[in-house]
Enzyme design. Structure first.
Site, mmCIF file in Angstrom:
data_model
loop_
_atom_site.group_PDB
_atom_site.id
_atom_site.type_symbol
_atom_site.label_atom_id
_atom_site.label_comp_id
_atom_site.label_asym_id
_atom_site.label_seq_id
_atom_site.Cartn_x
_atom_site.Cartn_y
_atom_site.Cartn_z
ATOM 1 N N ASP A 116 -0.932 7.270 -5.747
ATOM 2 C CA ASP A 116 -2.183 7.179 -4.991
ATOM 3 C C ASP A 116 -2.151 5.951 -4.084
ATOM 4 O O ASP A 116 -2.469 6.020 -2.896
ATOM 5 C CB ASP A 116 -3.361 7.088 -5.966
ATOM 6 N N TYR B 222 -5.077 8.899 -14.531
ATOM 7 C CA TYR B 222 -6.075 9.875 -14.077
ATOM 8 C C TYR B 222 -6.489 10.861 -15.159
ATOM 9 O O TYR B 222 -7.346 11.693 -14.924
ATOM 10 C CB TYR B 222 -5.517 10.657 -12.881
ATOM 11 N N ASP C 177 -1.504 5.600 0.467
ATOM 12 C CA ASP C 177 -2.437 5.076 1.474
ATOM 13 C C ASP C 177 -1.691 4.114 2.400
ATOM 14 O O ASP C 177 -1.886 4.115 3.614
ATOM 15 C CB ASP C 177 -3.637 4.363 0.828
ATOM 16 N N LYS D 105 7.365 0.545 -12.849
ATOM 17 C CA LYS D 105 7.120 -0.860 -13.208
ATOM 18 C C LYS D 105 7.756 -1.066 -14.583
ATOM 19 O O LYS D 105 7.066 -1.323 -15.579
ATOM 20 C CB LYS D 105 5.601 -1.116 -13.213
ATOM 21 N N ASP E 199 5.488 -2.800 -6.843
ATOM 22 C CA ASP E 199 5.091 -3.907 -5.957
ATOM 23 C C ASP E 199 6.141 -4.108 -4.856
ATOM 24 O O ASP E 199 5.819 -4.262 -3.674
ATOM 25 C CB ASP E 199 4.833 -5.205 -6.750
HETATM 26 C C1 IPM Z 1 -6.414 10.946 -3.041
HETATM 27 C C2 IPM Z 1 -7.785 10.389 -3.301
HETATM 28 C C3 IPM Z 1 -8.220 10.843 -4.684
HETATM 29 C C4 IPM Z 1 -7.221 10.303 -5.683
HETATM 30 C C5 IPM Z 1 -9.661 10.444 -5.060
HETATM 31 C C6 IPM Z 1 -10.654 10.903 -4.027
HETATM 32 C C7 IPM Z 1 -10.038 10.943 -6.427
HETATM 33 O O1 IPM Z 1 -7.786 9.009 -3.188
HETATM 34 O O2 IPM Z 1 -6.274 12.179 -2.968
HETATM 35 O O3 IPM Z 1 -5.474 10.159 -2.921
HETATM 36 O O4 IPM Z 1 -7.355 9.158 -6.137
HETATM 37 O O5 IPM Z 1 -6.287 11.019 -6.013
HETATM 38 MN MN MN Z 2 -5.892 8.163 -2.616
#
Ligand code: IPM
Ligand code: MN
Length: 355
Positions: A247, A138, A251, A190, A223
């Site tokens: 990140d 990032y 999710d 990793k 993974d």
């Molecule tokens: C998160 C989001 C952000 C990230 C994006 C929107 C830049 O996906 O907060 O996880 O990748 O960090």
């Molecule tokens: Mn995210």
């Protein structure tokens, strides 16, 4: 005399303002109950402002935000704005400029919440991801060579500094100790392929671990981590990882805890200004319909209170969310499927908090 907290509010795009409104409704109830004094300062940032004025995040706003006690954020992202402009220009820029080097993401299955992982119960899904939040892929390091030609080269480098890695790992050990659940910290990396970046992570992890003899340590490749989130989520207590892996796995974490409607996160600078947000996006298709789930935003507000030091008040928000879910009044966590509107969910939680 008790302190008056200055809280910046960036409601942002899409459903951001709707969920923030409910978070602030609950804050008002908590504030009353715990005699908290706070002042809200609204910042109009996001896609609409960008479309109208071309402004993304003025330097003067960043300077003002350096002086607040916390930032409460709704959502950033607009269907008419090219992806990346607002995300990098607002969200990532604030994380970087305010040096919010931790992204704290609890993954907790609350009672009565549907998880797609069959047979897993609330006691099986209760861990926290500590994601490094200012470095890695990032950092914006890289570029193009011969762009647009057949010889094009695109380079995007993962930056891992000893200082950045160490402060994140230290935070994770401290957090694991204070959480005092399993007292177990897993490094997710990793090391079998990224033999430079995760060599630094692993060495630093092992060095810092020596200072925490009571914390059990573990290692999992990223993974395999995704596999275990589904198969054996009960193996995890606290996980520390880099920005990109954090990140991605959070999710997946959000999905096993019931979806984006409940997943909250904190962008934390332990020595500075932190920012709290529901981790889902701006959900344009649900905007303005009073159907989006505000629980993630409400939980983010609770986390904000805990981090600024109002621990009892913060915990009472989470307790109220748990009670509301236990009551069965919220049918599902999905937008439009709650059996209640966005504002009714806010009313419900605020009512429980008020007692
Ligand atoms: C998160 C989001 C952000 C990230 C994006 C929107 C830049 O996906 O907060 O996880 O990748 O960090
Ligand atoms: Mn995210």
């Amino acid at each position: 005399m008790s302190k008056t907290y200055k809280i910046a509010v960036i409601a942002g795009d899409g459903t951001g303002p709707e969920v923030v409104k409910e978070g602030l409704k609950v804050l008002q109830a908590v504030g009353k109950k715990y005699s908290l004094k706070y002042e809200l300062v609204d910042y109009d940032l996001g896609g609409e402002r960008y479309k109208q004025t071309g402004e993304i995040l003025p330097d003067s706003v960043v300077d003002e935000l350096r002086k607040v006690d916390a930032i409460y954020l709704g959502a950033i992202g607009h269907p008419d704005v090219k992806p990346g402009i607002l995300e990098k220009g607002i969200l990532l820029r604030l994380r970087f400029e305010l040096d919010q080097y931790i992204n704290l993401r609890p993954v907790k299955l609350y009672p009565n919440v549907y998880t797609p992982v069959r047979d897993k119960k609330p006691e099986d899904i209760d861990f926290v991801v500590v994601r490094e939040n200012t470095e890695g892929l990032y950092s914006g390091s890289g570029g193009f060579l011969k762009k647009g030609t057949q010889d094009e080269v695109a380079i995007q480098t993962s930056i891992n500094t000893r200082k950045g890695v160490e402060r994140c790992i230290r935070y994770a050990f401290e957090y694991t100790r204070k959480r005092n659940k399993e007292n177990k910290l897993t490094l997710c990396g990793k090391t079998n392929v990224l033999t430079f970046a995760f060599d630094l992570w692993e060495r630093t992890f092992n060095e810092v671990a020596k200072e925490y003899p009571k914390i059990k340590t573990d290692y999992a490749h990223v993974d395999a981590t995704t596999m275990w989130f589904v198969k054996n989520p009960e193996w995890f207590d606290v996980i520390v990882t880099d920005n990109m892996f954090g990140d991605i796995i959070t999710d997946l974490g959000a999905m096993i805890q019931g979806g984006m409607g409940i997943a909250a996160g904190g962008n934390i600078n332990p020595e500075g200004v932190s920012m709290f947000e529901p981790i889902g996006g701006s959900a344009p298709k649900y905007t303005g319909k009073n159907v989006i789930n505000p629980l993630a935003a409400i939980c983010a507000m609770g986390m904000m209170l805990e981090v600024i030091g109002e621990i009892k008040a913060g915990k009472s928000v989470e307790q109220a969310v748990i009670k509301a879910l236990e009551s069965g009044k919220i049918k599902s966590l999905g937008a439009g499927k709650m059996g209640l509107s966005t504002s009714e969910v806010g009313d419900l939680i605020a009512g429980i908090v008020a007692g």
